[in-house]
Design an enzyme around this catalytic site. Structure first.
Site, PDB file in Angstrom:
ATOM      1  N   TYR A   1      20.344  10.476 -22.573  1.00 62.53           N
ATOM      2  CA  TYR A   1      20.790   9.186 -23.108  1.00 62.53           C
ATOM      3  C   TYR A   1      21.540   8.394 -22.039  1.00 62.53           C
ATOM      4  O   TYR A   1      21.313   7.206 -21.849  1.00 62.53           O
ATOM      5  CB  TYR A   1      21.686   9.401 -24.331  1.00 62.53           C
ATOM      6  CG  TYR A   1      22.003   8.118 -25.060  1.00 62.53           C
ATOM      7  CD1 TYR A   1      21.239   7.704 -26.140  1.00 62.53           C
ATOM      8  CD2 TYR A   1      23.070   7.300 -24.651  1.00 62.53           C
ATOM      9  CE1 TYR A   1      21.511   6.516 -26.799  1.00 62.53           C
ATOM     10  CE2 TYR A   1      23.340   6.115 -25.306  1.00 62.53           C
ATOM     11  CZ  TYR A   1      22.570   5.727 -26.382  1.00 62.53           C
ATOM     12  OH  TYR A   1      22.845   4.548 -27.028  1.00 62.53           O
TER      13      TYR A   1
ATOM     14  N   PHE B   1       8.030 -20.027 -18.108  1.00 65.54           N
ATOM     15  CA  PHE B   1       7.100 -19.306 -18.971  1.00 65.54           C
ATOM     16  C   PHE B   1       7.562 -19.514 -20.424  1.00 65.54           C
ATOM     17  O   PHE B   1       8.737 -19.782 -20.669  1.00 65.54           O
ATOM     18  CB  PHE B   1       7.084 -17.822 -18.584  1.00 65.54           C
ATOM     19  CG  PHE B   1       6.135 -17.021 -19.424  1.00 65.54           C
ATOM     20  CD1 PHE B   1       4.772 -17.258 -19.371  1.00 65.54           C
ATOM     21  CD2 PHE B   1       6.600 -16.024 -20.279  1.00 65.54           C
ATOM     22  CE1 PHE B   1       3.897 -16.524 -20.162  1.00 65.54           C
ATOM     23  CE2 PHE B   1       5.725 -15.290 -21.062  1.00 65.54           C
ATOM     24  CZ  PHE B   1       4.377 -15.537 -21.009  1.00 65.54           C
ATOM     25  N   ASP B   2       6.636 -19.391 -21.388  1.00 67.69           N
ATOM     26  CA  ASP B   2       6.962 -19.698 -22.804  1.00 67.69           C
ATOM     27  C   ASP B   2       8.205 -18.975 -23.319  1.00 67.69           C
ATOM     28  O   ASP B   2       9.030 -19.555 -24.016  1.00 67.69           O
ATOM     29  CB  ASP B   2       5.873 -19.303 -23.802  1.00 67.69           C
ATOM     30  CG  ASP B   2       4.471 -19.370 -23.277  1.00 67.69           C
ATOM     31  OD1 ASP B   2       4.275 -19.702 -22.101  1.00 67.69           O
ATOM     32  OD2 ASP B   2       3.568 -19.077 -24.064  1.00 67.69           O
TER      33      ASP B   2
ATOM     34  N   ASP C   1      11.848 -15.344 -11.502  1.00 61.26           N
ATOM     35  CA  ASP C   1      11.145 -14.669 -12.591  1.00 61.26           C
ATOM     36  C   ASP C   1       9.926 -14.025 -11.928  1.00 61.26           C
ATOM     37  O   ASP C   1       8.932 -14.702 -11.641  1.00 61.26           O
ATOM     38  CB  ASP C   1      10.757 -15.717 -13.644  1.00 61.26           C
ATOM     39  CG  ASP C   1       9.976 -15.129 -14.810  1.00 61.26           C
ATOM     40  OD1 ASP C   1       9.639 -13.927 -14.766  1.00 61.26           O
ATOM     41  OD2 ASP C   1       9.695 -15.884 -15.759  1.00 61.26           O
TER      42      ASP C   1
ATOM     43  N   ALA D   1       7.524 -11.574 -12.404  1.00 62.19           N
ATOM     44  CA  ALA D   1       6.486 -10.748 -13.052  1.00 62.19           C
ATOM     45  C   ALA D   1       5.308 -10.439 -12.118  1.00 62.19           C
ATOM     46  O   ALA D   1       4.774  -9.341 -12.127  1.00 62.19           O
ATOM     47  CB  ALA D   1       5.992 -11.443 -14.315  1.00 62.19           C
TER      48      ALA D   1
ATOM     49  N   LYS E   1       3.467  -6.466 -15.911  1.00 64.23           N
ATOM     50  CA  LYS E   1       2.533  -7.151 -15.021  1.00 64.23           C
ATOM     51  C   LYS E   1       2.429  -6.349 -13.713  1.00 64.23           C
ATOM     52  O   LYS E   1       1.768  -5.338 -13.686  1.00 64.23           O
ATOM     53  CB  LYS E   1       2.968  -8.594 -14.759  1.00 64.23           C
ATOM     54  CG  LYS E   1       3.590  -9.341 -15.955  1.00 64.23           C
ATOM     55  CD  LYS E   1       2.649  -9.664 -17.058  1.00 64.23           C
ATOM     56  CE  LYS E   1       3.211 -10.329 -18.310  1.00 64.23           C
ATOM     57  NZ  LYS E   1       4.347 -11.195 -18.264  1.00 64.23           N
TER      58      LYS E   1
ATOM     59  N   HIS F   1      -1.444 -20.407 -32.821  1.00 57.78           N
ATOM     60  CA  HIS F   1      -2.636 -19.711 -32.306  1.00 57.78           C
ATOM     61  C   HIS F   1      -2.718 -18.264 -32.774  1.00 57.78           C
ATOM     62  O   HIS F   1      -3.795 -17.714 -32.899  1.00 57.78           O
ATOM     63  CB  HIS F   1      -2.708 -19.789 -30.782  1.00 57.78           C
ATOM     64  CG  HIS F   1      -1.485 -19.293 -30.066  1.00 57.78           C
ATOM     65  ND1 HIS F   1      -0.274 -19.940 -30.144  1.00 57.78           N
ATOM     66  CD2 HIS F   1      -1.277 -18.218 -29.275  1.00 57.78           C
ATOM     67  CE1 HIS F   1       0.613 -19.285 -29.409  1.00 57.78           C
ATOM     68  NE2 HIS F   1       0.029 -18.227 -28.887  1.00 57.78           N
TER      69      HIS F   1
HETATM   70  C1  LIG Z   1       5.122 -12.008 -19.318  1.00 58.09           C
HETATM   71  C2  LIG Z   1       6.123 -12.896 -18.712  1.00 58.09           C
HETATM   72  C3  LIG Z   1       7.428 -12.968 -19.198  1.00 58.09           C
HETATM   73  C4  LIG Z   1       7.875 -12.252 -20.454  1.00 58.09           C
HETATM   74  O1  LIG Z   1       7.804 -10.874 -20.299  1.00 58.09           O
HETATM   75  P1  LIG Z   1       7.494  -9.871 -21.495  1.00 58.09           P
HETATM   76  O2  LIG Z   1       7.498  -8.537 -20.816  1.00 58.09           O
HETATM   77  O3  LIG Z   1       6.170 -10.241 -22.078  1.00 58.09           O
HETATM   78  O4  LIG Z   1       8.602 -10.010 -22.480  1.00 58.09           O
HETATM   79  C5  LIG Z   1       8.315 -13.791 -18.526  1.00 58.09           C
HETATM   80  N1  LIG Z   1       7.947 -14.514 -17.464  1.00 58.09           N
HETATM   81  C6  LIG Z   1       6.704 -14.463 -16.975  1.00 58.09           C
HETATM   82  C7  LIG Z   1       6.346 -15.281 -15.773  1.00 58.09           C
HETATM   83  C8  LIG Z   1       5.733 -13.664 -17.579  1.00 58.09           C
HETATM   84  O5  LIG Z   1       4.490 -13.659 -17.101  1.00 58.09           O
END
Ligand SMILES: *Cc1c(COP(=O)(O)O)cnc(C)c1O
Length: 477
Positions: free
Chosen positions: A91, A143-144, A233, A235, A276, A468
């Site tokens: 843990y 990103f969204d 960010d 990813a 990713k 969607h």
């Molecule tokens: C996928 C993504 C996120 C969000 O990550 P999750 O692991 O899906 O929560 C944030 N920023 C970018 C650029 C992404 O591609």
């Protein structure tokens, strides 16, 4: 069946040795296999009708090629599977945490590493720690989920992509860049309101387009002048590194790791969706320079994520992410990854589709409005094309157009269009081979022949938000 080589790839000693062979192969062999569902188009037509033409309702066992997303869909390597077995499930103070911590520290240079269950959890924590209502956050493009977390904190997310990002056909080597003049302008005029600045690499929302080191440096310098924190960010940081190495002067002989390290050295912190470029099926992390910020986030996260040495993940996940973060910087992998994405783009173009160019790192986008001239935006050409690709070839793709990004005006009840009507084919990492892609390209030629007969679609159920995911449709006949 091979990926053809292109000329834009930097030569290396190894490539000189292999100069006689022009083929780029998948740099892995397959040890474990999973059956690919193969259906007839009659079966698929039945399933998609049953799902009211929303591909999110399809069971994965009805899909042959799942290009819905590259998130969490990677194949793990033998080394990653082996790492799962040595995961330490303690843990607190898990050995696996310290392994991941070291890998992320070496990669990013940031001392404070916080695991989280997904990228969006990092965004939530950062917004909670840093944002006050009415503040502004600026990004090359949010990103969204990033935008949603900022808006939930009652702050405003402003996107500053460069002008070239708006034109599907304009060739620019770094279409993911930020407009630095506009950044400077906002910071000079409304600097007090700005909480922090984000660079998304690659820039997902403009099509997986890369950011140049030059742009990142310029943004970092402006942030420093105005005393603002800069976050990355990250990813798809490794895909971005490959674009820098192959397109930006001065980087062709640099190692992928040193380019990544230079990118991170320009920022105050980073977060990653490890679904990713870390080849994870789940996971993420936050890495920051400032000890006080790290401390605050570690306190906050206990409520939603868990203790700071596991962050909502199993010890085995931490272990396999540590391995994935090293593997993703291998040049043979990145050369294949970026080339294979472009190969699909070229094939779709040859089949007659208008494709967004230059091709991004993780996905190919078809311009559906340009590809299906007889369908207006309000009959959702992207949706029409996604249904046709599924029925004809068993491909699941996703509409990124007026269904996903448009909205219904609450006053007038009129539909509002998105800026573009796109169809996205995102490519899972290390999952499909070239013969799979060749099959899809052959199928794309068949889809192209059907274009004059493709119907538009209308809502039969229209949810008020995130429509969607749960909408239902009928073809307009
Ligand atoms: C996928 C993504 C996120 C969000 O990550 P999750 O692991 O899906 O929560 C944030 N920023 C970018 C650029 C992404 O591609």
């Amino acid at each position: 069946m091979f990926w053809q080589k292109t000329n834009d790839i930097a030569s290396s000693v190894k490539e000189e040795r292999l100069a006689m062979i022009k083929t780029i192969i998948e740099p892995f062999k397959i040890k474990m296999v999973e059956p690919l569902p193969i259906l007839t188009s009659e079966q698929r037509k039945g399933f998609i009708r049953e799902c009211d033409y929303n591909l999110f309702f399809l069971r994965s066992e009805w899909v042959t090629f799942d290009f819905l997303t590259d998130s969490g869909t990677s194949s793990m390597s033998a080394q990653q599977w082996a790492a799962l077995m040595v995961g330490d499930e303690s843990y607190a103070g898990s050995k696996s945490f310290y392994r991941l911590e070291k890998v992320v520290q070496d990669l990013t240079g940031f001392p404070h590493i916080i695991p989280v269950h997904q990228g969006r959890a990092a965004e939530y924590l950062l917004a909670k720690a840093l944002l006050k209502p009415q503040q502004i956050v600026i990004a090359n493009t949010h990103f969204d989920t990033t935008r949603a977390n900022i808006e939930m904190a009652q702050a405003t997310a402003i996107d500053l992509p460069i002008a070239a990002a708006k034109n599907s056909r304009e060739w620019h080597p770094f279409k993911g860049n930020m407009d630095v003049e506009k950044l400077n302008h906002i910071l000079s005029n409304r600097g007090k309101q700005v909480a922090f600045v984000i660079m998304t690499v690659t820039n997902n929302s403009v099509g997986g387009q890369p950011v140049s080191m030059e742009n990142l440096k310029a943004v970092a310098q402006i942030c420093r002048q105005h005393g603002k924190l800069l976050f990355i960010d990250c990813a798809r940081f490794a895909e971005n590194v490959w674009f820098i190495k192959t397109r930006e002067p001065g980087y062709e002989n640099r190692s992928t790791r040193s380019i990544a390290q230079e990118m991170f050295s320009l920022a105050d912190g980073t977060w990653m969706s490890a679904k990713k470029d870390a080849f994870g099926n789940i996971g993420g992390f936050l890495a920051v320079k400032d000890a006080g910020l790290a401390q605050e986030i570690r306190q906050l996260m206990v409520v939603t994520e868990g203790f700071p040495t596991y962050g909502g993940l199993a010890g085995r996940d931490l272990e396999s992410l540590a391995v994935g973060l090293e593997e993703v910087l291998e040049e043979d992998y990145l050369r294949y990854r970026i080339r294979s994405t472009a190969y699909l783009g070229e094939g779709l173009k040859q089949a007659g589709f208008t494709v967004v160019e230059p091709f991004g790192g993780h996905a190919i986008y078809i311009d559906a409005l340009a590809s299906i001239p007889h369908l207006p935006w309000y009959q959702f050409p992207g949706q029409s094309l996604s249904v046709a690709f599924y029925e004809t070839v068993g491909v699941r793709s996703v509409e990124v157009g007026s269904i996903m990004l448009g909205k219904k005006d609450p006053q007038s009840g009129q539909q509002q269009p998105a800026l573009k009507e796109l169809l996205r084919l995102a490519i899972p990492r290390r999952v499909y081979t070239q013969s799979h892609i060749d099959y899809v390209i052959e199928g794309a030629h068949l889809v192209a022949q059907q274009i004059p007969a493709l119907p538009g679609y209308r809502f039969i159920y229209e949810p008020p938000v995130l429509r969607h995911f749960t909408a239902r449709f009928a073809p307009i006949i």
